[in-house]
Scaffold this active site. Structure first.
Site, PDB file in Angstrom:
ATOM      1  N   HIS A   1      27.234  84.128 -44.328  1.00 44.80           N
ATOM      2  CA  HIS A   1      27.670  84.859 -45.524  1.00 44.80           C
ATOM      3  C   HIS A   1      26.731  84.544 -46.672  1.00 44.80           C
ATOM      4  O   HIS A   1      26.260  83.416 -46.776  1.00 44.80           O
ATOM      5  CB  HIS A   1      29.108  84.463 -45.904  1.00 44.80           C
ATOM      6  CG  HIS A   1      29.759  85.448 -46.807  1.00 44.80           C
ATOM      7  ND1 HIS A   1      29.560  85.446 -48.164  1.00 44.80           N
ATOM      8  CD2 HIS A   1      30.569  86.501 -46.541  1.00 44.80           C
ATOM      9  CE1 HIS A   1      30.246  86.440 -48.693  1.00 44.80           C
ATOM     10  NE2 HIS A   1      30.869  87.104 -47.733  1.00 44.80           N
TER      11      HIS A   1
ATOM     12  N   ASP B   1      35.164  88.608 -40.744  1.00 49.00           N
ATOM     13  CA  ASP B   1      35.124  89.588 -39.659  1.00 49.00           C
ATOM     14  C   ASP B   1      35.186  88.968 -38.269  1.00 49.00           C
ATOM     15  O   ASP B   1      35.296  89.679 -37.284  1.00 49.00           O
ATOM     16  CB  ASP B   1      33.845  90.432 -39.770  1.00 49.00           C
ATOM     17  CG  ASP B   1      33.882  91.326 -40.989  1.00 49.00           C
ATOM     18  OD1 ASP B   1      34.942  91.889 -41.266  1.00 49.00           O
ATOM     19  OD2 ASP B   1      32.845  91.462 -41.669  1.00 49.00           O
TER      20      ASP B   1
HETATM   21  N1  CMC Z   1      23.205  84.736 -36.708  1.00 53.73           N
HETATM   22  C1  CMC Z   1      22.033  84.065 -36.633  1.00 53.73           C
HETATM   23  N2  CMC Z   1      21.307  83.678 -37.695  1.00 53.73           N
HETATM   24  C2  CMC Z   1      21.791  83.981 -38.907  1.00 53.73           C
HETATM   25  C3  CMC Z   1      23.003  84.669 -39.070  1.00 53.73           C
HETATM   26  C4  CMC Z   1      23.721  85.060 -37.933  1.00 53.73           C
HETATM   27  N3  CMC Z   1      24.887  85.716 -38.036  1.00 53.73           N
HETATM   28  N4  CMC Z   1      23.248  84.856 -40.392  1.00 53.73           N
HETATM   29  C5  CMC Z   1      22.213  84.294 -41.037  1.00 53.73           C
HETATM   30  N5  CMC Z   1      21.339  83.757 -40.145  1.00 53.73           N
HETATM   31  C6  CMC Z   1      20.101  83.004 -40.453  1.00 53.73           C
HETATM   32  C7  CMC Z   1      19.000  83.925 -40.932  1.00 53.73           C
HETATM   33  O1  CMC Z   1      18.211  84.383 -39.856  1.00 53.73           O
HETATM   34  C8  CMC Z   1      18.247  83.035 -41.892  1.00 53.73           C
HETATM   35  O2  CMC Z   1      17.477  82.145 -41.106  1.00 53.73           O
HETATM   36  P1  CMC Z   1      16.037  81.597 -41.660  1.00 53.73           P
HETATM   37  O3  CMC Z   1      16.371  80.792 -42.878  1.00 53.73           O
HETATM   38  O4  CMC Z   1      15.460  80.808 -40.545  1.00 53.73           O
HETATM   39  O5  CMC Z   1      15.238  82.837 -41.998  1.00 53.73           O
HETATM   40  C9  CMC Z   1      19.352  82.203 -42.541  1.00 53.73           C
HETATM   41  O6  CMC Z   1      20.406  82.162 -41.582  1.00 53.73           O
HETATM   42  C10 CMC Z   1      19.865  82.781 -43.857  1.00 53.73           C
HETATM   43  O7  CMC Z   1      20.312  84.098 -43.593  1.00 53.73           O
HETATM   44  P2  CMC Z   1      20.044  85.365 -44.505  1.00 53.73           P
HETATM   45  O8  CMC Z   1      19.876  86.565 -43.643  1.00 53.73           O
HETATM   46  O9  CMC Z   1      18.951  85.056 -45.482  1.00 53.73           O
HETATM   47  O10 CMC Z   1      21.395  85.429 -45.282  1.00 53.73           O
HETATM   48  P3  CMC Z   1      21.916  86.650 -46.158  1.00 53.73           P
HETATM   49  O11 CMC Z   1      22.722  86.047 -47.230  1.00 53.73           O
HETATM   50  O12 CMC Z   1      20.802  87.535 -46.571  1.00 53.73           O
HETATM   51  O13 CMC Z   1      22.839  87.471 -45.131  1.00 53.73           O
HETATM   52  C11 CMC Z   1      24.690  88.088 -43.807  1.00 53.73           C
HETATM   53  C12 CMC Z   1      24.201  87.281 -45.017  1.00 53.73           C
HETATM   54  C13 CMC Z   1      26.214  88.087 -43.790  1.00 53.73           C
HETATM   55  C14 CMC Z   1      24.204  89.548 -43.910  1.00 53.73           C
HETATM   56  C15 CMC Z   1      24.160  87.426 -42.510  1.00 53.73           C
HETATM   57  O14 CMC Z   1      24.647  86.111 -42.400  1.00 53.73           O
HETATM   58  C16 CMC Z   1      24.489  88.234 -41.263  1.00 53.73           C
HETATM   59  O15 CMC Z   1      23.771  89.169 -40.920  1.00 53.73           O
HETATM   60  N6  CMC Z   1      25.641  87.909 -40.576  1.00 53.73           N
HETATM   61  C17 CMC Z   1      26.076  88.692 -39.454  1.00 53.73           C
HETATM   62  C18 CMC Z   1      26.783  89.952 -39.956  1.00 53.73           C
HETATM   63  C19 CMC Z   1      28.155  89.671 -40.524  1.00 53.73           C
HETATM   64  O16 CMC Z   1      28.952  88.945 -39.951  1.00 53.73           O
HETATM   65  N7  CMC Z   1      28.450  90.289 -41.665  1.00 53.73           N
HETATM   66  C20 CMC Z   1      29.748  90.176 -42.325  1.00 53.73           C
HETATM   67  C21 CMC Z   1      29.653  89.440 -43.608  1.00 53.73           C
HETATM   68  S1  CMC Z   1      31.259  88.966 -44.277  1.00 53.73           S
HETATM   69  C22 CMC Z   1      32.118  90.417 -44.570  1.00 53.73           C
HETATM   70  C23 CMC Z   1      31.460  91.415 -45.437  1.00 53.73           C
HETATM   71  O17 CMC Z   1      30.647  91.112 -46.300  1.00 53.73           O
HETATM   72  O18 CMC Z   1      31.775  92.568 -45.262  1.00 53.73           O
END
Ligand code: CMC
Length: 429
Positions: A308, A365
């Protein structure tokens, strides 16, 4: 951290500027950079708005480090245990828990606006039977702007209040009609003697040929999920609603834009993606393989329902839903192997160095889809459920913004395209 202004100096020109610190009632201090461009000639660069507060708001507070979520000051755990979705809707909209008469008046209003214009059903029947319900929702809710355009002045507080109630009342009716279109069932009209969640279940699952008995366990579980999804401050869909709202657009169009933003798998679409992922993993024995994929930078696979932007701790909503999952499945007599698989996946991820270092925890989720599935909702409807609940947050945030209008939302860019060049005639290219 102190409240003293932060002074920044442009070393090239030796010019300095005081950036005032804005303090909310809670949360991190925020620098006011309003004068930065005017005084020093610089914009700020913050892709994904990871370090930018786009507005001030009195509605929802999150402390991502501590895993805290509060609506209007009330901890989500207390609301989940003691309140109802309709009461939470009132709280989010108006800032206080309602007294008895206020609650009754509000409940009456969002009950007696549940019907939609019959022509809207004609609109729904124009979609192909297998259209994704989120695509239908975005289109149909947007079309409400056409039904109410002449009688909707976003500057008029009464018009705004009415639009807010209409939206909260009609979303379940529209959602159920989209589902029934897919199933080939006739439209089920809202039964106003039922409560919000019972009515929705009835509109979803009743068929003319059979009496439909509402399971109180299902209605209660739905109510809980709706409470937990009702608002989440300036997430992608809410920011979309505010951005569209800042142009003075019709509120139904604003909410349609919010629905479109919610649909993405990185946002609300994750609940559908989680169930698809669990089905894909299939068995606990496959977890290590998928964990390796999730950690591989060259593999687009991510652990859906994990991570998140704001929570760097267990999402408090996920803890509540995880608990509820066991209770609801037990009460309904459902034995779903996906719950065991999800728990095993969570356990392994929470012990894995990759997830620990990045502070990736289950989010709202991760477990919600397992409950929706047990209640009989098809996967494609999961994000629609989210949209029904989040409509309350969207309209609350839109109302707050409309009461104190700010300037139109208009981010800037760092231009990296070609510099000036002369047009070349096609014959010479
Ligand atoms: N699985 C594997 N690696 C992950 C995941 C994941 N679900 N989420 C983040 N990471 C890694 C990412 O690759 C990055 O690694 P590195 O530092 O080596 O590059 C690090 O963790 C930080 O992630 P980020 O992508 O920079 O984080 P963000 O804040 O931009 O994205 C997120 C947040 C929710 C989009 C992301 O965690 C994700 O795609 N999660 C899966 C989708 C999901 O469950 N979404 C629902 C969110 S909660 C409800 C809502 O908002 O509607």
């Amino acid at each position: 951290m102190s409240d003293k202004p932060v002074i920044i100096t442009d070393q090239a020109t030796d010019q300095s500027l005081e950036l005032p610190v804005i303090r909310g009632t809670e949360g991190d201090p925020t620098l006011d950079i309003n004068k930065l461009y005017k005084n020093l000639g610089y914009f700020t660069y913050d892709p994904g708005f990871a370090a930018t507060a786009s507005c001030t708001s009195d509605i929802t507070f999150i402390d991502g480090g501590k895993g805290i979520l509060r609506y209007r000051g009330y901890p989500i755990e207390q609301l989940a245990e003691k309140s109802t979705f309709v009461e939470v809707a009132y709280l989010l909209l108006y800032g206080e828990l309602p007294a008895n008469d206020e609650y009754e008046a509000f409940r009456h209003d969002i009950t007696y606006h549940t019907m939609v214009h019959e022509k809207l059903n004609t609109f729904i029947s124009g979609f192909h039977y297998d259209a994704h319900p989120m695509a239908m929702m975005a289109g149909v809710v947007g079309s409400l702007a056409a039904f109410y355009h002449d009688r909707m002045d976003p500057k008029d507080p009464e018009h705004r209040a009415l639009a807010a109630k209409r939206l909260i009342a009609k979303m379940p009716t529209i959602a159920a009609a989209c589902y029934r279109h897919h199933m080939g069932w006739p439209v089920a009209y809202p039964k106003n003697k039922l409560n919000y969640c019972e009515r929705f279940l009835d509109m979803m699952f009743s068929v003319p040929a059979e009496p439909y008995e509402i399971n109180p366990v299902a209605a209660k579980a739905l109510d809980l999920l709706f409470i937990l999804h009702a608002d989440h401050e300036q997430n992608a869909s809410t920011s979309t609603v505010r951005l569209v709202g800042s142009t003075g657009a019709n509120p139904y169009a604003c909410i349609a834009a919010g629905i479109a933003a919610l649909w993405g798998p990185a946002h609300g679409g994750a609940n559908e993606a989680v169930l698809n992922m669990l089905n894909q993993i299939g068995d606990v024995s496959n977890v290590p393989k998928y964990m390796a994929k999730a950690k591989d930078r060259d593999d687009p696979f991510r652990l859906m329902g994990f991570g998140h932007r704001v929570y760097k701790n267990y999402d408090p909503r996920a803890s509540i839903i995880r608990e509820a999952c066991h209770e609801v499945l037990d009460d309904l007599g459902v034995d779903d192997p996906l719950l065991e698989l999800a728990m095993e996946l969570e356990k392994i991820a929470l012990e894995d160095e990759y997830f620990v270092r990045r502070k990736l925890y289950p989010n709202v989720d991760f477990y919600s889809g397992i409950i929706y599935k047990a209640l009989g909702f098809p996967t494609s409807m999961f994000t629609v459920m989210f949209a029904i609940a989040r409509t309350v947050g969207w309209v609350s945030q839109w109302l707050e913004q409309s009461e104190n209008p700010t300037r139109i939302g208009r981010p800037r860019q760092v231009y990296n395209g070609p510099t000036v060049r002369d047009y070349v005639e096609i014959s010479s290219r």
